[in-house]
Design a protein around this motif. Structure first.
Motif, PDB file in Angstrom:
ATOM      1  N   ALA A 127      48.392   8.154 -58.971  1.00  0.00           N
ATOM      2  CA  ALA A 127      47.972   9.140 -59.142  1.00  0.00           C
ATOM      3  C   ALA A 127      47.425  10.015 -59.611  1.00  0.00           C
ATOM      4  CB  ALA A 127      49.948  10.174 -59.655  1.00  0.00           C
ATOM      5  N   ASP A 168      50.084  15.047 -63.870  1.00  0.00           N
ATOM      6  CA  ASP A 168      51.216  15.989 -64.457  1.00  0.00           C
ATOM      7  C   ASP A 168      51.068  16.495 -62.217  1.00  0.00           C
ATOM      8  OD1 ASP A 168      51.636  15.914 -66.751  1.00  0.00           O
ATOM      9  OD2 ASP A 168      49.203  17.113 -66.516  1.00  0.00           O
ATOM     10  N   GLN A 220      57.352  20.838 -50.204  1.00  0.00           N
ATOM     11  CA  GLN A 220      57.047  21.510 -48.956  1.00  0.00           C
ATOM     12  C   GLN A 220      56.658  20.790 -48.179  1.00  0.00           C
ATOM     13  OE1 GLN A 220      53.117  24.117 -50.257  1.00  0.00           O
ATOM     14  NE2 GLN A 220      53.814  24.980 -50.870  1.00  0.00           N
ATOM     15  N   ARG A 268      53.691  21.342 -44.610  1.00  0.00           N
ATOM     16  CA  ARG A 268      52.359  22.081 -43.535  1.00  0.00           C
ATOM     17  C   ARG A 268      52.966  20.984 -42.570  1.00  0.00           C
ATOM     18  NH1 ARG A 268      48.409  23.479 -47.034  1.00  0.00           N
ATOM     19  NH2 ARG A 268      49.163  24.664 -48.575  1.00  0.00           N
ATOM     20  N   MET A 320      52.387  17.363 -43.486  1.00  0.00           N
ATOM     21  CA  MET A 320      52.344  17.077 -44.467  1.00  0.00           C
ATOM     22  C   MET A 320      53.136  17.153 -45.132  1.00  0.00           C
ATOM     23  SD  MET A 320      48.320  19.255 -44.779  1.00  0.00           S
ATOM     24  CE  MET A 320      47.722  18.907 -46.129  1.00  0.00           C
ATOM     25  N   ILE A 321      53.203  16.310 -46.657  1.00  0.00           N
ATOM     26  CA  ILE A 321      54.612  16.478 -47.521  1.00  0.00           C
ATOM     27  C   ILE A 321      54.602  16.254 -48.697  1.00  0.00           C
ATOM     28  CG2 ILE A 321      57.124  16.461 -48.194  1.00  0.00           C
ATOM     29  CD1 ILE A 321      57.295  14.586 -45.013  1.00  0.00           C
ATOM     30  N   ARG A 322      54.539  17.374 -49.884  1.00  0.00           N
ATOM     31  CA  ARG A 322      54.287  16.993 -51.429  1.00  0.00           C
ATOM     32  C   ARG A 322      55.486  16.136 -51.664  1.00  0.00           C
ATOM     33  NH1 ARG A 322      49.214  18.093 -53.133  1.00  0.00           N
ATOM     34  NH2 ARG A 322      48.722  20.617 -53.084  1.00  0.00           N
ATOM     35  N   ASN A 354      51.200  12.296 -45.050  1.00  0.00           N
ATOM     36  CA  ASN A 354      50.397  12.484 -44.022  1.00  0.00           C
ATOM     37  C   ASN A 354      50.011  12.463 -43.524  1.00  0.00           C
ATOM     38  OD1 ASN A 354      47.961  13.765 -43.094  1.00  0.00           O
ATOM     39  ND2 ASN A 354      47.112  14.924 -45.123  1.00  0.00           N
ATOM     40  N   ASN A 402      47.864  13.311 -72.328  1.00  0.00           N
ATOM     41  CA  ASN A 402      47.999  12.531 -71.012  1.00  0.00           C
ATOM     42  C   ASN A 402      47.313  10.543 -71.104  1.00  0.00           C
ATOM     43  OD1 ASN A 402      48.974  14.489 -69.561  1.00  0.00           O
ATOM     44  ND2 ASN A 402      47.473  15.092 -68.918  1.00  0.00           N
ATOM     45  N   ARG A 411      50.462   7.785 -70.823  1.00  0.00           N
ATOM     46  CA  ARG A 411      50.484   7.962 -69.299  1.00  0.00           C
ATOM     47  C   ARG A 411      49.788   6.895 -68.822  1.00  0.00           C
ATOM     48  NH1 ARG A 411      52.048  13.172 -66.911  1.00  0.00           N
ATOM     49  NH2 ARG A 411      50.064  13.155 -66.421  1.00  0.00           N
ATOM     50  N   GLN A 426      49.983   3.325 -66.557  1.00  0.00           N
ATOM     51  CA  GLN A 426      50.164   3.812 -65.319  1.00  0.00           C
ATOM     52  C   GLN A 426      49.243   2.709 -64.948  1.00  0.00           C
ATOM     53  OE1 GLN A 426      50.393   7.385 -64.208  1.00  0.00           O
ATOM     54  NE2 GLN A 426      52.469   7.729 -64.629  1.00  0.00           N
ATOM     55  N   ARG A 427      47.715   2.742 -65.031  1.00  0.00           N
ATOM     56  CA  ARG A 427      46.790   2.754 -65.024  1.00  0.00           C
ATOM     57  C   ARG A 427      45.850   0.646 -66.072  1.00  0.00           C
ATOM     58  NH1 ARG A 427      42.795   5.939 -62.459  1.00  0.00           N
ATOM     59  NH2 ARG A 427      44.385   7.627 -61.229  1.00  0.00           N
ATOM     60  N   ASP A 468      42.610  13.420 -65.364  1.00  0.00           N
ATOM     61  CA  ASP A 468      43.945  13.435 -66.289  1.00  0.00           C
ATOM     62  C   ASP A 468      44.114  13.401 -67.317  1.00  0.00           C
ATOM     63  OD1 ASP A 468      44.927  11.761 -66.377  1.00  0.00           O
ATOM     64  OD2 ASP A 468      46.968  12.549 -65.047  1.00  0.00           O
ATOM     65  N   GLU A 512      43.121  19.933 -49.121  1.00  0.00           N
ATOM     66  CA  GLU A 512      44.066  19.827 -47.611  1.00  0.00           C
ATOM     67  C   GLU A 512      45.069  21.016 -47.374  1.00  0.00           C
ATOM     68  OE1 GLU A 512      44.854  16.362 -46.639  1.00  0.00           O
ATOM     69  OE2 GLU A 512      44.253  16.648 -44.318  1.00  0.00           O
ATOM     70  N   TRP A 513      45.787  21.006 -49.065  1.00  0.00           N
ATOM     71  CA  TRP A 513      46.984  21.973 -49.810  1.00  0.00           C
ATOM     72  C   TRP A 513      46.255  23.189 -49.833  1.00  0.00           C
ATOM     73  CZ3 TRP A 513      51.727  20.263 -49.103  1.00  0.00           C
ATOM     74  CH2 TRP A 513      51.972  18.948 -48.753  1.00  0.00           C
TER      75      TRP A 513
END
Lengths: 274, 325
Positions: free
Chosen positions: A153, A157, A165, A167, A189-191, A239, B142, B145, B149-150, B202, B323-324
């Motif tokens: 990611a 966070d 959620q 869409r 799309m799903i969070r 997605n 952060n 973490r 992770q990376r 982040d 997109e969100w």
């Protein structure tokens, strides 16, 4: 492929990943092609015919962002061929858990686009099951992304407040397809963090448990259009864009279940074609 | 139960074997360390520029990390106070870290009290081991973490381009973390550290030398080298507005030359705004991600180096985030 089989493959993948991690000083022999064993395990030893001309996989030659690599699976049956696709399985050979997802498909779902994580230079296989009950395979090769891109990611966070959620978006007609075939496209799309389970918690030093959307179903009215049996290679915020044949139903419905048993649901009115 | 006990015995006996192996490894490591200490003294000092009184910088090559450039692509630097030295980023290999250490020792023999990492990317942290374990390592809250992770992924992924240089690289996490702000005193020289929301990454942290007015911005600021998005495009654009309020005289970007402040923010702000507006337009028109990644941001191509290496990736990340909206 049934659920237990997928889970077995996922678990084997995790075990292999951990073992490889432990023995990192021994460089992996790149010549060892995992595909023959994978193909046998994932498809129960069923024969895989050459799918050229019947099915296709589209991926960029190089993964730009390791965490979000677009991939499109298509049925490309010639005119007059009466067979239809029943399922697509996507396998990213060198990923820690190679089976990215299996999609069972309904009427008109001849195209599925999603986004996956790509850990290293790898062959990627798409296997389509057609209505003749046989499996047809095509493959491509993807170079891993360079630089500081990573399959994890970007924002650790995340958006925890909005997990689950959904869409849903309907498009006028498929991109790059014959406008006359009557198909349309939609996108769900799903969070969800879709944590791979291969990341270590910096405080406890324990591996963060697998936390992914494992099952997603989309209906057009009462007709099941698409069912995804998802693995850990599906990107964060799953997605999926897909084609379908409109059946005149008034609404679409989706239901997703994650590995912690949370159920997420959504319903949207069908929009008239432009 | 019986098989459990059996397994435990098996595990214990292999522990015994492990212990013997461990002793052997420790002996080898001790000999190895002695050799390392020797080669450390021999390291060629990294070429550094005194950008302001007490502030030194090595300007990295605008390039991808390779074995040839030893990963030395990021700007790394150090600040000397009356009592102590603080290092800001350690470079893309332990070899570069050791050369930075040699450059510091060329200028001063004051103790290196702090090593500050501006974020988790390999070109900024792979030299950490050259300063461990004596210095206090500092980073964004952060950062542990992100490194956990990376780190293992980066160690694998960069072997392809960096080869054997990776052998001695270790992931060295911070022992002191910054949640919002922190002040360090090097002796009549005060450093203001600030942790930011997800932006370039982040775990972005800036270091302002309040005495000289030099801002070490890490990868929150790019010049010449196309900005690289690995956090949040919306967060980065907001952060750029906040950064403008910092009263610095000059900035050392993470990549690119020293520049005036806050004028240095304008080019990357332009790039990110173009990228965001292109992505929003493509999303609205229903253009799929794979096609959008090939076109978003293209109008900026002539303004940046390494554009073809990073723009499609930035577009992919920006599109998926926007997109969100």
């Amino acid at each position: 492929m049934n659920r237990t089989r997928l889970q077995t493959v996922v678990m084997i993948g995790l075990a292999v990943a951990l073992a490889v991690g432990a023995a990192r000083s021994v460089p992996a022999a790149e010549a060892d092609d995992p595909w023959p064993d994978l193909a046998r395990d994932v498809f129960d030893g069923r024969p895989l015919a050459d799918g050229t001309g019947l099915t296709a996989i589209e991926m960029p030659a190089r993964a730009e962002d390791a965490a979000i690599v677009p991939v499109t699976l298509r049925a490309t049956l010639p005119a007059g061929d009466t067979r239809v696709p029943k399922a697509f399985t996507l396998v990213i050979d060198e990923n820690p858990a190679p089976v990215a997802a299996t999609f069972k498909v309904g009427p008109g779902v001849t195209m599925i686009s999603t986004r996956v994580r790509v850990n290293s230079y790898t062959n990627v296989h798409a296997v389509a099951e057609l209505s003749d009950g046989k499996l047809y395979m095509v493959q491509t090769y993807v170079k891993a992304s360079g630089g500081c891109s990573a399959p994890m990611a970007k924002n650790g966070d995340g958006d925890k407040a909005n997990i689950g959620q959904m869409r849903f978006r309907q498009f006028a007609r498929p991109t790059g397809a014959e406008p006359a075939n009557g198909l349309r496209e939609a996108q769900i799309m799903i969070r969800h963090p879709n944590n791979s389970g291969l990341q270590r918690d910096p405080v406890s030093l324990l591996y963060i448990p697998l936390y992914i959307v494992r099952d997603l179903r989309i209906w057009q009215g009462d007709q099941l259009l698409l069912e995804m049996d998802g693995g850990i290679s599906i990107s964060e915020d799953p997605n999926i864009r897909f084609s379908y044949m409109p059946n005149g139903a008034a609404s679409f419905r989706a239901e997703a279940i994650d590995t912690e048993g949370h159920v997420f649901k959504g319903e949207w009115p069908a929009e008239p074609a432009m | 139960m019986g098989s459990d006990r059996q397994r435990r015995r098996l595990v214990q006996s292999s522990y015994g074997r492990l212990a013997r192996v461990a002793v052997a490894i420790v002996i080898i490591a001790l000999v190895g360390t002695a050799t390392l200490t020797y080669s450390q003294d021999q390291a060629e000092p990294l070429r550094v520029v005194e950008v302001a009184d007490g502030d030194y910088v090595h300007f990295g090559a605008i390039a991808l990390m390779t074995a040839e450039n030893e990963g030395a692509i990021a700007n790394v630097g150090f600040v000397i106070g009356d009592d102590a030295v603080a290092v800001v980023d350690t470079g893309g290999s332990v070899r570069e870290g050791r050369q930075l250490l040699a450059a510091i020792r060329h200028v001063t023999h004051k103790p290196i009290k702090y090593v500050i990492n501006t974020h988790a990317h390999p070109d900024h942290v792979f030299g950490n081991a050259a300063f461990a374990p004596r210095a206090v390592f500092i980073g964004h809250v952060n950062l542990p973490r992100a490194l956990a992770q990376r780190g293992p992924y980066y160690l694998d992924a960069f072997r392809r381009s960096m080869g054997g240089l990776l052998d001695e690289v270790k992931v060295v996490p911070p022992t002191l973390t910054v949640e919002s702000e922190m002040r360090l005193d090097l002796g009549h020289r005060s450093l203001a550290l600030k942790a930011w929301r997800a932006a370039h990454s982040d775990s972005d942290l800036t270091v302002l030398d309040e005495t000289s007015g030099t801002l070490f911005a890490g990868d929150l600021v790019f010049l010449q080298h196309v900005p690289v998005l690995d956090g949040s495009i919306r967060g980065w654009l907001k952060t750029i507005d906040d950064l403008k309020a910092i009263g610095a005289k000059r900035v050392i970007p993470g990549h690119g030359p020293m520049a005036e402040w806050p004028a240095a923010l304008a080019p990357e702000q332009g790039y990110l705004e173009h990228l965001a507006s292109d992505c929003r337009d493509l999303i609205k028109r229903g253009v799929p991600l794979a096609a959008a990644a090939q076109t978003a941001g293209l109008s900026e191509k002539s303004l940046w180096q390494l554009f073809d290496d990073y723009n499609a990736r930035n577009a992919t990340a920006a599109y998926s985030e926007l997109e969100w909206e």
